[in-house]
Write an enzyme that holds these catalytic residues in place. Structure first.
Site, PDB file in Angstrom:
ATOM      1  N   ARG A  49       1.042  -1.278  -0.079  1.00 56.82           N
ATOM      2  CA  ARG A  49       0.105   0.138   0.519  1.00 56.82           C
ATOM      3  C   ARG A  49       0.599   1.023  -0.183  1.00 56.82           C
ATOM      4  O   ARG A  49       2.205   1.344   0.633  1.00 56.82           O
ATOM      5  CB  ARG A  49      -0.730  -0.094   1.311  1.00 56.82           C
ATOM      6  N   HIS A  67      -0.870   0.323  -9.720  1.00 59.41           N
ATOM      7  CA  HIS A  67      -1.588  -0.593  -8.793  1.00 59.41           C
ATOM      8  C   HIS A  67      -2.518  -1.846  -9.375  1.00 59.41           C
ATOM      9  O   HIS A  67      -3.402  -2.465  -8.602  1.00 59.41           O
ATOM     10  CB  HIS A  67      -3.005   0.588  -7.835  1.00 59.41           C
TER      11      HIS A  67
HETATM   12  N1  LIG Z   1      -0.610  -4.050  -4.964  1.00 58.74           N
HETATM   13  C1  LIG Z   1      -1.766  -5.129  -5.370  1.00 58.74           C
HETATM   14  O1  LIG Z   1      -2.188  -5.032  -6.264  1.00 58.74           O
HETATM   15  C2  LIG Z   1      -2.314  -5.458  -3.932  1.00 58.74           C
HETATM   16  C3  LIG Z   1      -3.766  -6.603  -3.779  1.00 58.74           C
HETATM   17  C4  LIG Z   1      -3.584  -7.200  -2.358  1.00 58.74           C
HETATM   18  C5  LIG Z   1      -3.604  -7.346  -1.782  1.00 58.74           C
HETATM   19  N2  LIG Z   1      -1.595  -5.822  -1.816  1.00 58.74           N
HETATM   20  C6  LIG Z   1      -1.458  -5.497   0.195  1.00 58.74           C
HETATM   21  O2  LIG Z   1      -1.726  -6.991   0.101  1.00 58.74           O
HETATM   22  C7  LIG Z   1      -1.225  -7.200   1.294  1.00 58.74           C
HETATM   23  C8  LIG Z   1      -1.021  -8.337   2.363  1.00 58.74           C
HETATM   24  O3  LIG Z   1      -2.115  -9.390   1.604  1.00 58.74           O
HETATM   25  P1  LIG Z   1      -1.895 -10.740   2.822  1.00 58.74           P
HETATM   26  O4  LIG Z   1      -3.184 -11.342   2.318  1.00 58.74           O
HETATM   27  O5  LIG Z   1      -0.878 -11.265   2.553  1.00 58.74           O
HETATM   28  O6  LIG Z   1      -1.875  -9.802   4.150  1.00 58.74           O
HETATM   29  P2  LIG Z   1      -1.949 -10.851   6.012  1.00 58.74           P
HETATM   30  O7  LIG Z   1      -2.272 -11.898   4.879  1.00 58.74           O
HETATM   31  O8  LIG Z   1      -3.486 -10.393   6.462  1.00 58.74           O
HETATM   32  O9  LIG Z   1      -1.274 -10.982   5.918  1.00 58.74           O
HETATM   33  C9  LIG Z   1      -0.413 -10.172   6.534  1.00 58.74           C
HETATM   34  C10 LIG Z   1       1.380 -10.669   7.183  1.00 58.74           C
HETATM   35  O10 LIG Z   1       1.898  -9.400   7.686  1.00 58.74           O
HETATM   36  C11 LIG Z   1       2.457  -9.239   8.675  1.00 58.74           C
HETATM   37  N3  LIG Z   1       2.096  -7.569   9.316  1.00 58.74           N
HETATM   38  C12 LIG Z   1       1.151  -7.043   9.215  1.00 58.74           C
HETATM   39  N4  LIG Z   1       1.414  -5.739  10.469  1.00 58.74           N
HETATM   40  C13 LIG Z   1       3.067  -6.128  10.721  1.00 58.74           C
HETATM   41  C14 LIG Z   1       4.336  -5.498  11.439  1.00 58.74           C
HETATM   42  N5  LIG Z   1       3.253  -4.304  12.166  1.00 58.74           N
HETATM   43  N6  LIG Z   1       5.538  -6.225  11.866  1.00 58.74           N
HETATM   44  C15 LIG Z   1       5.565  -7.480  10.692  1.00 58.74           C
HETATM   45  N7  LIG Z   1       4.421  -7.935  10.723  1.00 58.74           N
HETATM   46  C16 LIG Z   1       3.765  -7.235  10.018  1.00 58.74           C
HETATM   47  C17 LIG Z   1       1.589  -9.956   9.248  1.00 58.74           C
HETATM   48  O11 LIG Z   1       2.086 -10.891  10.413  1.00 58.74           O
HETATM   49  P3  LIG Z   1       1.799 -12.320  11.685  1.00 58.74           P
HETATM   50  O12 LIG Z   1       1.530 -13.352  10.474  1.00 58.74           O
HETATM   51  O13 LIG Z   1       2.519 -12.168  12.918  1.00 58.74           O
HETATM   52  O14 LIG Z   1       0.036 -11.884  11.386  1.00 58.74           O
HETATM   53  C18 LIG Z   1       1.624 -11.124   8.188  1.00 58.74           C
HETATM   54  O15 LIG Z   1       2.797 -12.167   8.264  1.00 58.74           O
HETATM   55  C19 LIG Z   1      -3.118  -6.612   1.771  1.00 58.74           C
HETATM   56  O16 LIG Z   1      -2.755  -5.888   2.838  1.00 58.74           O
HETATM   57  C20 LIG Z   1      -3.072  -5.295   1.087  1.00 58.74           C
HETATM   58  O17 LIG Z   1      -2.695  -3.675   1.204  1.00 58.74           O
HETATM   59  C21 LIG Z   1      -1.538  -5.181  -2.193  1.00 58.74           C
END
Ligand SMILES: NC(=O)c1ccc[n+]([C@@H]2O[C@H](COP(=O)([O-])OP(=O)(O)OC[C@H]3O[C@@H](n4cnc5c(N)ncnc54)[C@H](OP(=O)(O)O)[C@@H]3O)[C@@H](O)[C@H]2O)c1
Length: 315
Positions: free
Chosen positions: A230, A278
């Protein structure tokens, strides 16, 4: 039958509406704003950057479905009612993100921007190429998307590490966690891939001091940043400063604090910056509408919703 509201800004709701109607012709599907009708009919909101305050005006709302993996756009609403917020976890979305990460890690690793420039000047010159096994890639965020990308990079032979909030184990991936693990993770990382959610804790994280901790003297020949998470996480001015001073050798940016990226942004023309609109992992209704409808059906059959977001954590 309880109605489903599509409340979407910033992307075309038409393909979502068409796909949902095709998959569930019996359902009452409404499109915000003109098709809202009586707000008391709406039980489910499928949202992407819905206008703030809208959910609070739906008195019988039972759940909010984000039409993407991120939920920051939902939590940005200060009047969010107390209903479950569900995010999308789907193989289609995950594979798209893995493609993007692999593409851009390889682009930096194989110096593709440099060869592109050389081609425009008809320059035939080969640069020394380290093997992937000599290059350290670090993935910030070991969630659904981060784990899949990390494992694909392992398959390509990179030395892969990951950083998350809580401890994780992943085959052939060195893992770090929490504030105490961050410096060690950054110090060994040459190509940094950010797949963290946007939360108050991650806001503005990708700034100059963090970038300066990356490994610059490794086989990759400098440090690289790939942000497919993001825009709220990155400080554009610091990325430009890092490129200027050499603490970054290149960056791929898919997301920005303000989207579309304003034409005046110096990032557009920077020779070491690769920009995408994006689209790292677009939510494709052809794949994802069924995912949301299946969740609603299960919920109505008394089964628990999957991938409900933890409000306290914000992701
Ligand atoms: N650019 C694009 O087209 C696009 C598309 C889809 C998603 N995204 C982005 O990708 C992000 C990740 O997606 P996801 O499905 O992988 O999310 P997810 O499954 O919720 O995973 C988030 C990861 O980030 C870690 N995390 C969160 N807060 C943290 C912190 N303060 N310090 C250290 N680690 C932290 C979490 O740790 P834990 O494992 O310990 O909980 C987890 O490993 C989404 O939130 C979205 O913003 C972007």
């Amino acid at each position: 039958m309880p109605a489903i509201l599509l409340a979407v800004t910033g992307l075309d709701p038409q393909p979502w509406e068409e796909r949902m109607r095709a998959l569930a012709p019996q359902r009452d599907i409404r499109l915000w704003p003109q098709g809202l009708g009586d707000p008391a009919d709406i039980a489910y909101a499928c949202a992407w950057h819905a206008p703030r305050g809208l959910f609070a005006r739906l008195p019988r709302l039972r759940a909010i479905f984000s039409l993407g993996a991120g939920v920051d756009h939902v939590f940005a609403d200060p009047d969010l009612p107390d209903v479950p917020v569900v995010r999308i976890v789907d193989a289609d979305l995950t594979m798209r993100m893995t493609e993007y990460v692999v593409l851009h890690v390889l682009m930096h690793h194989r110096r593709h921007r440099l060869y592109d420039t050389q081609q425009r000047g008809r320059v035939w010159h080969e640069h020394a190429q380290p093997p992937a096994s000599a290059v350290a890639v670090g993935v910030m965020g070991l969630g659904v998307l981060g784990c899949a990308a990390a494992l694909a990079l392992v398959r390509l032979g990179f030395r892969v590490a990951g950083w998350s909030r809580t401890p994780k184990t992943l085959p052939d991936v060195e893992t770090f966690h929490g504030d105490t693990g961050l410096n060690g993770f950054l110090r060994r990382t040459e190509i940094l891939v950010c797949l963290l959610p946007a939360t108050p804790a991650t806001q503005g994280m990708l700034e100059l001091e963090l970038i300066r901790k990356l490994k610059r003297d490794g086989a990759a020949g400098g440090a690289y940043l790939i942000n497919a998470a993001r825009g709220a996480l990155q400080v554009d001015a610091d990325i430009l400063a890092a490129l200027e001073e050499g603490s970054l050798a290149g960056a791929t940016l898919d997301v920005f604090a303000s989207e579309p990226l304003p034409p005046a942004s110096p990032l557009w023309r920077h020779p070491k910056v690769t920009i995408t609109p994006h689209n790292a992992a677009a939510s494709d209704p052809r794949a994802l509408a069924a995912n949301v409808l299946r969740q609603i059906e299960c919920f109505e059959a008394g089964l628990p919703l999957e991938h409900v977001v933890d409000r306290a954590r914000g992701y």
